[in-house]
Design an enzyme around this catalytic site. Structure first.
Site, PDB file in Angstrom:
ATOM      1  CB  CYS A   1      -2.690   0.307   8.528  1.00 28.83           C
ATOM      2  SG  CYS A   1      -1.288   0.048   7.451  1.00 28.83           S
TER       3      CYS A   1
ATOM      4  CG  HIS B   1      -2.121  -0.743   1.247  1.00 32.33           C
ATOM      5  ND1 HIS B   1      -2.567  -1.428   2.367  1.00 32.33           N
ATOM      6  CD2 HIS B   1      -3.041  -0.966   0.281  1.00 32.33           C
ATOM      7  CE1 HIS B   1      -3.711  -2.037   2.072  1.00 32.33           C
ATOM      8  NE2 HIS B   1      -4.017  -1.782   0.818  1.00 32.33           N
TER       9      HIS B   1
HETATM   10  N1  ARG Z   1      -3.996  -7.239   6.470  1.00 31.78           N
HETATM   11  C1  ARG Z   1      -4.357  -5.999   5.823  1.00 31.78           C
HETATM   12  C2  ARG Z   1      -4.296  -6.165   4.320  1.00 31.78           C
HETATM   13  O1  ARG Z   1      -3.426  -6.861   3.842  1.00 31.78           O
HETATM   14  C3  ARG Z   1      -3.465  -4.892   6.281  1.00 31.78           C
HETATM   15  C4  ARG Z   1      -3.856  -3.552   5.746  1.00 31.78           C
HETATM   16  C5  ARG Z   1      -2.901  -2.462   6.103  1.00 31.78           C
HETATM   17  N2  ARG Z   1      -3.419  -1.193   5.804  1.00 31.78           N
HETATM   18  C6  ARG Z   1      -2.754  -0.166   5.223  1.00 31.78           C
HETATM   19  N3  ARG Z   1      -3.352   0.967   5.104  1.00 31.78           N
HETATM   20  N4  ARG Z   1      -1.559  -0.317   4.755  1.00 31.78           N
HETATM   21  O2  ARG Z   1      -5.088  -5.628   3.590  1.00 31.78           O
END
Ligand code: ARG
Length: 298
Positions: free
Chosen positions: A285, A182
């Site tokens: 996150c 991300h």
């Molecule tokens: N387990 C989640 C996923 O893989 C973690 C999300 C993390 N969020 C972020 N904004 N980076 O989607």
């Protein structure tokens, strides 16, 4: 003569005065947090997780925002959606308009409508997404420009949709390292969109190795003053941080980044979310910015 010289040199290197800006955030208590599937390289279902520890660590983040004077709203956690704690993925909000998320993986798909319901119930205008996008996980507002990540989760088509929804410039950036899937794991927005007394030049910190060559070139051009974060700080999710323009909440393991922030006049605040890192998430996150609109009047 030499005294004068010394004084101006000191002035040139003195850290800027940073002004904290009031923020509104949306968070979700990790009551159902666990790692039961793998959709990023951090998630290993065989490794035990400790929900009580996740809750305690999350509470410190919540309490810190409140102590800094920010407004924090909560969305109810839903059983069976262990990743809902990562509210940054729930949408992208500017001026009271919430562009909804459409998740890449089936495991998180029901979160999209859950967040859109919350936005509607809380007075936001919701735009339902057509394209796959994971909200503020991949979209970051810097000044009046939206940086948009692709490569792992949000699609290039969602970048066009994002531009249509908000009518602002979109800068697409391509992520290449699966650990930094991300955009908010590789870029941290440091400065307020608009501080008291007018628009401040917004700055960022980023992890150069997370991007392809073209995107790195774009970042170098646009943000010549950016803080370039070292790989070892990136690898502990140092970039996954939240700033109000002065206070920057970061992982205590990102010690190099902490020093860089101090040198620039920011105030690093160390928050340990080691348990939530087992799901591949950190401070940012767990934090979705709610831009209601009244604070961004021009
Ligand atoms: N387990 C989640 C996923 O893989 C973690 C999300 C993390 N969020 C972020 N904004 N980076 O989607």
């Amino acid at each position: 003569m030499s005294t004068h010289h010394t004084a101006s040199a000191a002035q040139a290197t003195a850290p800027a005065t940073r002004i904290p800006q009031h923020r509104s955030y949306l968070m979700c208590r990790p009551e159902h947090f666990t790692v039961s599937y793998t959709i990023n390289p951090w998630m290993e279902p065989a490794k035990p997780t400790d929900t009580a520890k996740a809750l305690a660590q999350w509470q410190v983040l919540y309490d810190t925002y409140v102590a800094l004077g920010h407004d924090v709203q909560l969305i109810d956690p839903v059983e069976g959606l262990p990743d809902m704690v990562y509210t940054a993925n729930g949408g992208f909000v500017i001026d009271g308009v919430a562009y909804g998320a459409k998740f890449r993986f089936a495991e998180r798909a029901p979160e999209g409508p859950a967040f859109m319901d919350w936005f509607r119930e809380n007075g936001f205008e919701v735009v339902e997404p057509v394209e796959v996008n994971e909200g503020e996980g991949d979209f970051l507002l810097v000044g009046d420009t939206m940086l948009a990540g692709t490569g792992f989760r949000s699609t290039g088509d969602s970048h066009r949709e994002l531009g249509d929804v908000f009518g602002k410039e979109v800068v697409s950036l391509t992520l290449i390292d699966p650990r930094f899937y991300h955009l908010d794991t590789a870029i941290s927005v440091l400065d307020p969109v608009q501080g008291p007394g007018g628009v401040e030049k917004a700055n960022i910190a980023y992890l150069p190795s997370a991007f392809d060559d073209a995107s790195r070139g774009v970042l170098e051009d646009r943000f010549p003053d950016a803080i370039l974060v070292a790989d070892e700080d990136g690898a502990v999710f140092g970039l996954n941080s939240a700033s109000d323009g002065l206070n920057v909440l970061i992982s205590p393991r990102a010690t190099g980044f902490e020093t860089q922030l101090r040198e620039r006049g920011y105030n690093p605040v160390l928050i340990d979310l080691s348990e939530l890192l087992l799901g591949g998430g950190g401070i940012k996150c767990c934090t979705l910015e709610l831009r209601h609109g009244q604070e961004t009047t021009r």
